[in-house]
Scaffold this active site. Structure first.
Site, PDB file in Angstrom:
ATOM      1  N   ASP A  25       0.882  -1.163   0.000  1.00 18.65           N
ATOM      2  CA  ASP A  25       0.000   0.000   0.000  1.00 18.65           C
ATOM      3  C   ASP A  25       0.922   1.216   0.000  1.00 18.65           C
ATOM      4  O   ASP A  25       1.529   1.547   1.014  1.00 18.65           O
ATOM      5  CB  ASP A  25      -0.881  -0.043   1.265  1.00 18.65           C
ATOM      6  CG  ASP A  25      -1.710   1.216   1.448  1.00 18.65           C
ATOM      7  OD1 ASP A  25      -1.672   2.108   0.584  1.00 18.65           O
ATOM      8  OD2 ASP A  25      -2.416   1.305   2.477  1.00 18.65           O
ATOM      9  N   LYS A  87       2.952  11.252  -3.386  1.00 21.49           N
ATOM     10  CA  LYS A  87       1.929  10.594  -4.219  1.00 21.49           C
ATOM     11  C   LYS A  87       1.092  11.637  -4.977  1.00 21.49           C
ATOM     12  O   LYS A  87       0.606  11.381  -6.073  1.00 21.49           O
ATOM     13  CB  LYS A  87       1.029   9.751  -3.306  1.00 21.49           C
ATOM     14  CG  LYS A  87       0.083   8.807  -4.017  1.00 21.49           C
ATOM     15  CD  LYS A  87      -0.532   7.849  -3.009  1.00 21.49           C
ATOM     16  CE  LYS A  87      -1.640   7.016  -3.572  1.00 21.49           C
ATOM     17  NZ  LYS A  87      -2.180   6.086  -2.571  1.00 21.49           N
ATOM     18  N   GLU A 185      -7.142   0.494  -4.736  1.00 16.54           N
ATOM     19  CA  GLU A 185      -7.185   0.413  -3.270  1.00 16.54           C
ATOM     20  C   GLU A 185      -8.526  -0.132  -2.749  1.00 16.54           C
ATOM     21  O   GLU A 185      -8.534  -1.017  -1.886  1.00 16.54           O
ATOM     22  CB  GLU A 185      -6.870   1.789  -2.674  1.00 16.54           C
ATOM     23  CG  GLU A 185      -5.399   2.145  -2.866  1.00 16.54           C
ATOM     24  CD  GLU A 185      -5.095   3.629  -2.704  1.00 16.54           C
ATOM     25  OE1 GLU A 185      -5.992   4.395  -2.299  1.00 16.54           O
ATOM     26  OE2 GLU A 185      -3.948   4.025  -2.986  1.00 16.54           O
ATOM     27  N   ASP A 207     -13.118   5.485   2.396  1.00 13.34           N
ATOM     28  CA  ASP A 207     -11.702   5.559   2.767  1.00 13.34           C
ATOM     29  C   ASP A 207     -11.351   6.989   3.179  1.00 13.34           C
ATOM     30  O   ASP A 207     -11.190   7.866   2.330  1.00 13.34           O
ATOM     31  CB  ASP A 207     -10.868   5.105   1.549  1.00 13.34           C
ATOM     32  CG  ASP A 207      -9.362   5.172   1.813  1.00 13.34           C
ATOM     33  OD1 ASP A 207      -8.944   5.721   2.849  1.00 13.34           O
ATOM     34  OD2 ASP A 207      -8.605   4.669   0.955  1.00 13.34           O
TER      35      ASP A 207
END
Ligand code: AMP
Length: 621
Positions: A25, A87, A185, A207
């Site tokens: 992850d 990211k 994800e 999330d």
């Protein structure tokens, strides 16, 4: 449409033959690596026993790097060389980078839609920074598993586009990892909860991380996962709860201006209190004051709820929007999975439970659930499949992919929300006599005109043999692989000449931009239809005018002076019409010119046949 098989089904190997693979992850704030050992998924710790690696990389003057907790600890001292949230820069051009990231780092435009971050060790690309994080995780995996590591499944947000996915893959390769595949994800989270074991169903994944909120709807059908819709808010996360609480504590405790380091200390304290309130009804905050003093403030869970309920409610609008987009009601959702550290807050859980009318899945640690799902998938892809475990995981592409046609019109080849992997082919032809090359322009978007879509790539097919217009058959194949990367091939069918491009778009689109492009597609549907009809008639008019002029140059002798003049008048009339926005009038002009040239065309045909027959013997015909 062809679905690509990812690996062959097979029996579970004996334990000593087990090929070890990891799931990673690669998060904005934190990263984790997990594997399946003795049939159980587990996150792998570093030597100190930490499973969470903060996604922070510090560059030193000598070219060495410090990654993780140590880098996080010195972030305040050396902010320009200590890169967090990289990211957000993956696969992005400078113009796409959000303001906070621009303010925090010295970013350079590296050209080709890429950025570089200026550090004491020199400019570094986001891919290189991510590779540092991945390298530490690979080393951690090898320290635990030995050198039997066959590869990794790496997770990416469901809305990541081609450029962002490609950048993630490049980072993994740079870190010496064999990428088995990229996995969305939310899909990983659903796998962690074993939702894939049901025959079918529709699931939601909520999330809420430190800085971002993502919501996804997944459909499991015939053992295959598909992402039906995604939405979210790239500027909503646990940090906003810290900010709200820090402001409140500041007002309660002193109200004096805080200097930079004290405000950072206050934020850290707010975060500690927030996290403690997830399991305690009241927590004492120690608010840093001027002159190194502290003031204690009691924070009741209810105070915190009142302060932050608006943030929780804010997360529910993208949820409702995604459901609407997917044409679903809350009752259609069979289960909801919670991901991200901020979903530990009880009022987040209860808001989600209330909206869906059911308790969400929260049993697996929300920080680990994505890595665990990725590890389970990696284990399967490495060939450690149990009998019956033969699913493929499918995702969808968020925006339609197509080609530019004459007149700047788009032709959609792969419609949005198609599940991937997918391959689709369509035949095209040449526009002009003797045309030997064809320009291929690949675009992405929902609008009818190329100018309103996003340009992904251009390439040319050359070496088409000379043929009359419309004679060549060019097959253009779009293929999107399991990781969402697009390759386009154009092939002339009679000669086999071929040209190919793998699309690495020069810069990425954020989820907001995807949503914006979709919205604009819907809003302009009516105008676009009109614009399309107009462009089509304009293209046809131009084609007919060119063909008629060519015929007049070649065969004027077949016409009387007055016939010649009539055709020229019709041509001029159509030319004038094609500059107007009235597609029906242009169509009428096209029909008129076609009718006026009917006789001329017949005479030309007779002439061509006569010429062909001259000198030919009947028995050769
Ligand atoms: P993630 O990006 O998924 O690692 O989530 C990080 C966010 O989760 C941060 O804002 C943390 O403060 C928050 N978080 C972690 N543990 C808790 C907790 N027990 N209660 C509330 N928030 C938490």
């Amino acid at each position: 449409m062809a679905l690509l098989q990812l690996s062959e089904p097979g029996d579970s190997p004996a334990p000593h033959e087990q090929r070890l693979a990891v799931g990673i992850d690669l998060g904005t704030t934190n990263s984790l690596v997990a594997t399946v050992r003795h049939a159980l998924p587990e996150c792998l710790p570093n030597a100190e026993g930490d499973v969470i690696l903060p996604s922070v990389v510090r560059f030193l003057r000598d070219g060495n790097t410090i990654v993780g907790r140590e880098a996080l600890a010195v972030q305040a001292q050396d902010p320009r060389n200590t890169i967090a949230s990289v990211k957000r820069l993956m696969g992005r051009g400078l113009q796409d980078v959000d303001a906070p990231m621009r303010g925090r780092y010295d970013l350079l435009d590296a050209g080709g839609g890429m950025v570089r971050i200026n550090t004491v060790a020199g400019p570094r690309s986001p891919v290189e920074v991510s590779a540092e994080i991945l390298r530490r995780l690979r080393e951690r995996a090898e320290a635990s598993l030995g050198d039997n590591l066959v590869g990794a499944v790496i997770t990416v947000p469901a809305y990541f586009d081609d450029a962002q996915r490609q950048a993630t893959k490049d980072a993994a390769r740079l870190a010496g990892l064999n990428v088995l595949r990229l996995l969305n994800e939310p899909t990983a989270a659903a796998i962690a909860y074993g939702l894939d074991e049901a025959a079918e169903g529709i699931y939601a994944v909520y999330d809420l991380g430190g800085g971002t909120f993502d919501f996804s709807v997944l459909r499991l059908a015939r053992g295959v996962f598909e992402v039906m819709a995604t939405s979210g808010d790239s500027a909503l996360g646990g940090d906003d709860f810290d900010d709200a609480l820090a402001d409140w504590l500041h007002r309660k405790a002193s109200g004096v201006d805080l200097d930079c380091s004290r405000s950072r200390a206050l934020l850290a304290e707010a975060r500690r209190v927030k996290e403690a309130l997830s399991s305690a009804p009241v927590v004492t905050a120690r608010v840093p004051l001027a002159a190194d003093g502290v003031r204690e403030v009691e924070v009741h869970a209810q105070d915190f709820v009142t302060l932050t309920q608006a943030l929780v409610d804010r997360s529910l609008s993208p949820v409702k929007k995604a459901l609407r987009d997917a044409g679903l009601g809350v009752d259609d959702i069979q289960a909801v999975v919670m991901v991200g550290g901020a979903t530990r807050m009880p009022h987040v859980r209860s808001a989600v439970a209330k909206l869906f009318g059911r308790q969400p899945h929260t049993d697996i640690d929300p920080d680990k659930v994505v890595a665990i799902g990725a590890a389970i998938q990696a284990n399967v892809l490495a060939g450690n499949r149990r009998p019956g475990e033969d699913w493929l995981l499918l995702d969808v592409i968020p925006l339609s992919l197509g080609l530019e046609m004459m007149g700047g019109l788009t032709e959609k080849i792969i419609p949005r929300n198609s599940t991937i992997p997918i391959a689709k082919a369509q035949d095209f032809t040449t526009y002009k006599d003797g045309q030997s090359a064809m320009a291929i322009h690949v675009v992405q978007g929902e609008r009818e005109l190329v100018q309103d879509c996003r340009s992904l790539a251009r390439f040319e097919l050359r070496g088409i043999p000379p043929m009359p217009a419309g004679g060549a058959r060019i097959r253009v194949t779009f293929q999107v692989d399991a990781d969402g990367l697009l390759s386009v091939t154009a092939r002339e069918q009679t000669t086999g000449v071929e040209s190919h491009v793998t699309v690495k778009p020069s810069y990425g689109l954020s989820d907001d931009e995807v949503a914006q492009m979709l919205k604009s597609g819907f809003e302009h549907a009516e105008d676009d239809m009109q614009a399309r009809a107009l462009r089509e008639q304009q293209v046809e008019a131009r084609r007919l005018i060119e063909a008629t002029r060519q015929a007049l140059t070649e065969d004027a002798s077949l016409l009387s002076a007055s016939e010649h003049a009539t055709l020229l008048t019709e041509i001029e009339h159509l030319e004038a019409l094609s500059t107007t926005p009235d597609h029906l009038a242009i169509k009428a002009g096209i029909d008129a010119l076609s009718a006026a040239t009917g006789d001329f065309a017949a005479r030309r045909m007779d002439k061509a046949i006569r010429e062909a027959l001259t000198g030919a013997r009947v028995d050769n015909l």
